[in-house]
Design a protein around this motif. Structure first.
Motif, PDB file in Angstrom:
ATOM      1  N   LEU A   1       0.980  -1.458  -0.073  1.00  0.00           N
ATOM      2  CA  LEU A   1       0.127   0.152   0.139  1.00  0.00           C
ATOM      3  C   LEU A   1       0.793   1.272  -0.131  1.00  0.00           C
ATOM      4  N   GLY A   2       0.502   2.062  -1.000  1.00  0.00           N
ATOM      5  CA  GLY A   2       1.481   3.304  -1.038  1.00  0.00           C
ATOM      6  C   GLY A   2       2.610   3.055  -1.696  1.00  0.00           C
ATOM      7  N   GLU A   3       3.305   2.105  -2.269  1.00  0.00           N
ATOM      8  CA  GLU A   3       4.461   1.843  -2.947  1.00  0.00           C
ATOM      9  C   GLU A   3       4.155   1.978  -4.487  1.00  0.00           C
ATOM     10  N   HIS A   4       5.156   1.908  -5.220  1.00  0.00           N
ATOM     11  CA  HIS A   4       5.097   1.940  -6.697  1.00  0.00           C
ATOM     12  C   HIS A   4       5.669   0.470  -7.232  1.00  0.00           C
ATOM     13  N   ALA A   5       4.948  -0.236  -7.860  1.00  0.00           N
ATOM     14  CA  ALA A   5       5.167  -1.656  -8.339  1.00  0.00           C
ATOM     15  C   ALA A   5       6.694  -1.617  -8.991  1.00  0.00           C
TER      16      ALA A   5
ATOM     17  N   ALA B   1      11.467  -5.274  -5.394  1.00  0.00           N
ATOM     18  CA  ALA B   1      12.795  -5.964  -5.729  1.00  0.00           C
ATOM     19  C   ALA B   1      12.387  -7.439  -5.573  1.00  0.00           C
ATOM     20  N   LYS B   2      11.594  -7.893  -4.494  1.00  0.00           N
ATOM     21  CA  LYS B   2      11.525  -9.356  -4.091  1.00  0.00           C
ATOM     22  C   LYS B   2      10.097  -9.373  -3.206  1.00  0.00           C
TER      23      LYS B   2
ATOM     24  N   GLU C   1       0.715 -20.783  -3.216  1.00  0.00           N
ATOM     25  CA  GLU C   1       0.814 -19.613  -2.950  1.00  0.00           C
ATOM     26  C   GLU C   1       1.715 -18.685  -3.734  1.00  0.00           C
ATOM     27  N   VAL C   2       3.012 -19.401  -4.123  1.00  0.00           N
ATOM     28  CA  VAL C   2       3.998 -18.606  -5.178  1.00  0.00           C
ATOM     29  C   VAL C   2       3.181 -18.328  -6.171  1.00  0.00           C
ATOM     30  N   ILE C   3       2.421 -19.205  -6.806  1.00  0.00           N
ATOM     31  CA  ILE C   3       1.588 -18.811  -8.040  1.00  0.00           C
ATOM     32  C   ILE C   3       0.475 -17.944  -7.863  1.00  0.00           C
ATOM     33  N   GLU C   4      -0.091 -17.869  -6.669  1.00  0.00           N
ATOM     34  CA  GLU C   4      -0.929 -16.671  -6.285  1.00  0.00           C
ATOM     35  C   GLU C   4      -0.430 -15.548  -6.170  1.00  0.00           C
ATOM     36  N   ALA C   5       0.802 -15.334  -5.547  1.00  0.00           N
ATOM     37  CA  ALA C   5       1.393 -14.087  -5.398  1.00  0.00           C
ATOM     38  C   ALA C   5       1.774 -13.533  -6.882  1.00  0.00           C
ATOM     39  N   HIS C   6       2.299 -14.389  -7.805  1.00  0.00           N
ATOM     40  CA  HIS C   6       2.683 -14.190  -9.115  1.00  0.00           C
ATOM     41  C   HIS C   6       1.484 -13.305  -9.942  1.00  0.00           C
ATOM     42  N   HIS C   7       0.381 -13.962  -9.586  1.00  0.00           N
ATOM     43  CA  HIS C   7      -0.587 -13.650 -10.365  1.00  0.00           C
ATOM     44  C   HIS C   7      -1.411 -12.259  -9.659  1.00  0.00           C
ATOM     45  N   LEU C   8      -1.315 -12.437  -8.416  1.00  0.00           N
ATOM     46  CA  LEU C   8      -1.980 -11.234  -7.569  1.00  0.00           C
ATOM     47  C   LEU C   8      -1.188  -9.610  -7.826  1.00  0.00           C
ATOM     48  N   PHE C   9       0.111  -9.819  -7.651  1.00  0.00           N
ATOM     49  CA  PHE C   9       0.984  -8.695  -7.371  1.00  0.00           C
ATOM     50  C   PHE C   9       1.820  -8.562  -8.850  1.00  0.00           C
ATOM     51  N   GLY C  10       1.556  -9.546  -9.834  1.00  0.00           N
ATOM     52  CA  GLY C  10       2.416  -9.507 -11.095  1.00  0.00           C
ATOM     53  C   GLY C  10       3.712  -9.466 -10.973  1.00  0.00           C
TER      54      GLY C  10
ATOM     55  N   GLU D   1      10.727  -6.592  -0.379  1.00  0.00           N
ATOM     56  CA  GLU D   1      11.945  -5.971  -0.488  1.00  0.00           C
ATOM     57  C   GLU D   1      11.847  -5.031  -1.631  1.00  0.00           C
ATOM     58  N   PHE D   2      12.192  -3.756  -1.304  1.00  0.00           N
ATOM     59  CA  PHE D   2      12.247  -2.744  -2.286  1.00  0.00           C
ATOM     60  C   PHE D   2      13.627  -2.442  -3.024  1.00  0.00           C
ATOM     61  N   SER D   3      13.656  -1.708  -4.000  1.00  0.00           N
ATOM     62  CA  SER D   3      14.816  -1.525  -4.903  1.00  0.00           C
ATOM     63  C   SER D   3      16.071  -0.864  -3.920  1.00  0.00           C
ATOM     64  N   ASP D   4      15.567  -0.144  -2.971  1.00  0.00           N
ATOM     65  CA  ASP D   4      16.733   0.214  -2.073  1.00  0.00           C
ATOM     66  C   ASP D   4      17.117  -0.676  -1.065  1.00  0.00           C
ATOM     67  N   GLY D   5      16.800  -1.951  -0.934  1.00  0.00           N
ATOM     68  CA  GLY D   5      17.013  -2.955  -0.062  1.00  0.00           C
ATOM     69  C   GLY D   5      16.394  -2.820   1.213  1.00  0.00           C
ATOM     70  N   SER D   6      15.541  -1.607   1.221  1.00  0.00           N
ATOM     71  CA  SER D   6      14.519  -1.772   2.400  1.00  0.00           C
ATOM     72  C   SER D   6      13.557  -2.983   2.507  1.00  0.00           C
ATOM     73  N   VAL D   7      13.313  -3.488   3.576  1.00  0.00           N
ATOM     74  CA  VAL D   7      12.031  -4.349   3.518  1.00  0.00           C
ATOM     75  C   VAL D   7      11.184  -4.140   4.520  1.00  0.00           C
ATOM     76  N   LYS D   8       9.715  -4.271   4.146  1.00  0.00           N
ATOM     77  CA  LYS D   8       8.410  -4.096   5.052  1.00  0.00           C
ATOM     78  C   LYS D   8       8.005  -5.413   5.448  1.00  0.00           C
ATOM     79  N   ALA D   9       7.740  -5.603   6.493  1.00  0.00           N
ATOM     80  CA  ALA D   9       7.421  -6.915   6.990  1.00  0.00           C
ATOM     81  C   ALA D   9       5.953  -6.847   7.492  1.00  0.00           C
ATOM     82  N   HIS D  10       5.092  -7.797   7.615  1.00  0.00           N
ATOM     83  CA  HIS D  10       3.797  -7.639   8.319  1.00  0.00           C
ATOM     84  C   HIS D  10       3.785  -8.546   9.473  1.00  0.00           C
TER      85      HIS D  10
END
Ligand code: NDP
Ligand code: MG
Length: 381
Positions: free
Chosen positions: A158-162, A166-167, A218-227, A248-257
């Motif tokens: 949420l609030g991020e750019h696709a 990064a991962k 869930e890997v396949i689910e994530a591929h389709h849900l988030f492109g 994980e984002f392009s600057d190496g920052s990681v958000k966890a839930h």
């Protein structure tokens, strides 16, 4: 006062369905149950209908529907699989919770998206088998994941750019057999496989969690849900199931839930989003949490995860073939008709015997599903 969200809970008698009704019953002013559906658990469906007073219920099993009709005067009762699917398109419904299990949920997913309703998607199999046929029907924000990992990723995004992603790190509990050898797995039975260490779920997903096929789905689910490309999706075993997933984002920052290990939280978020409601669950206390562990999955021992990555990368109808064989094999394992490691053997052999085709239509996916089920059933004999 805002008008309540009007929801249809399809698969209401299952693990996710019951927990959805539990969430809804805490917020009667925010959530109205308009429709309920199940396959054949008629006694529980009648009880749920008496408590939640939906306008209409449906049972896929016609004998069960007839019983419900006589027990619920004043409530419309639909009979058969088409009646279940029709609940997804009712004009008085805003949001459909698809909590059916297995590829049987595909029609509900498709009908909900075509009808323009919000889809709270627990039924991951419909996305696995339908792939781009399903995602092409969804407008942005129409499909809200209920699966805890995907709800976590959705919230991290949420609030991020696709383009900045990064991962995706999908966490896995490792299931009841984490650390065991293949020799040990040859001998395990359904009772042992059903004893999941951290989540209490329906039988099919619990066995999928033991084989790690659930993480593969869930890997396949994530591929389709988030492109997200398969190369950008990593699975990490996290036995405490406290971190529900990470981005994980392009600057190496990681958000966890992080949060309680309780499906009512992602279910509630699917109903409340973009806002949040209270939940009667203990929040994470970092002063008493202790250590959180992370380790790579054992792809050699739990081959279903590798098979699913491969089927996802192959694409087209390969995930549908894999899913159908898995459903047949899991049902057989639960009935004591095959061993635990036979599940991966049946899935792999079925994939070998059917060549994947590009996805064309829902009818094609259904035909592929039927063919793969026939092959898998033959392998059991
Ligand atoms: P359950 O087996 O507990 O429940 C399945 C529900 O679907 C039941 O209500 C069942 O009805 C109904 N159903 C099955 N087939 C049909 C059909 N053809 N027509 C109508 N209703 C049908 O499953 P879960 O709740 O565990 O899982 C549901 C989905 O959510 C799965 O896709 C699973 O992977 C996913 N999920 C589940 C989680 C969990 O914690 N349980 C976590 C994350 C995802 P009946 O009772 O009559 O058989
Ligand atoms: Mg999950």
């Amino acid at each position: 006062m805002t008008t309540p969200l009007r929801i249809a809970v399809l698969g209401s008698t299952g693990s996710i369905g019951r927990q959805t009704l539990d969430v809804a019953s805490r917020y009667p002013e925010r959530v109205q149950i308009v429709a309920l559906a199940a396959h054949s658990s008629v006694d529980l469906l009648i009880e749920q209908a008496r408590q939640h007073r939906p306008e209409i219920v449906a049972l896929a099993d016609t004998a069960a529907a007839a019983r419900a009709a006589s027990a619920l005067p004043g409530t419309e009762v639909g009979s058969g699989t088409e009646a279940v699917e029709a609940l997804a398109t009712l004009s008085g419904v805003d949001l459909v919770v698809n909590a059916l299990v297995g590829a049987a949920g595909l029609h509900v997913t498709v009908a909900t998206l075509i009808a323009g309703k919000t889809l709270a998607l627990a039924n991951k199999e419909s996305l696995v088998v339908g792939g781009s046929l399903v995602t092409s029907l969804a407008s942005p924000g129409q499909m809200i994941p209920v699966d805890s990992e995907h709800s976590a990723i959705y919230q991290c995004l949420l609030g991020e750019h696709a383009d900045d992603v990064a991962k995706i790190w999908l966490t896995a509990s490792g299931g009841p057999f984490r650390g065991q050898s293949r020799a040990q797995l040859e001998c395990v039975n359904a009772t042992q496989a059903l004893a999941h260490p951290t989540w209490n779920m329906g039988p099919k997903i619990t066995i999928d969690s033991a084989t790690l096929m659930n993480k593969g789905l869930e890997v396949i689910e994530a591929h389709h849900l988030f492109g997200t490309d398969y190369d950008q999706i990593r699975v990490v075993v996290h036995p405490q199931s406290c971190v529900h997933s990470m981005v994980e984002f392009s600057d190496g920052s990681v958000k966890a839930h992080l949060g309680a290990t309780d499906m009512r939280i992602p279910i509630e978020f699917a109903l409340s989003q973009p806002r949040r409601w209270d939940a009667p669950l203990a929040p994470v206390d970092f002063t008493t949490l202790g250590s959180l562990d992370f380790e790579p999955p054992d792809y050699e021992t739990f081959r279903c995860l590798s098979i699913a990555f491969q089927a996802g990368r192959t694409g087209g109808t390969a995930p549908a073939i894999m899913n159908a064989a898995n459903e047949v094999a899991v049902a057989a394992f639960l009935d004591g008709r095959c061993g635990f490691l036979d599940i991966e053997r049946i899935v792999e052999t079925t994939l070998d015997r059917h060549s994947a085709e590009p996805l064309e239509s829902i009818e094609q996916v259904e035909a592929v599903d039927a063919g793969a089920r026939e092959t898998a059933t033959g392998l059991l004999l």
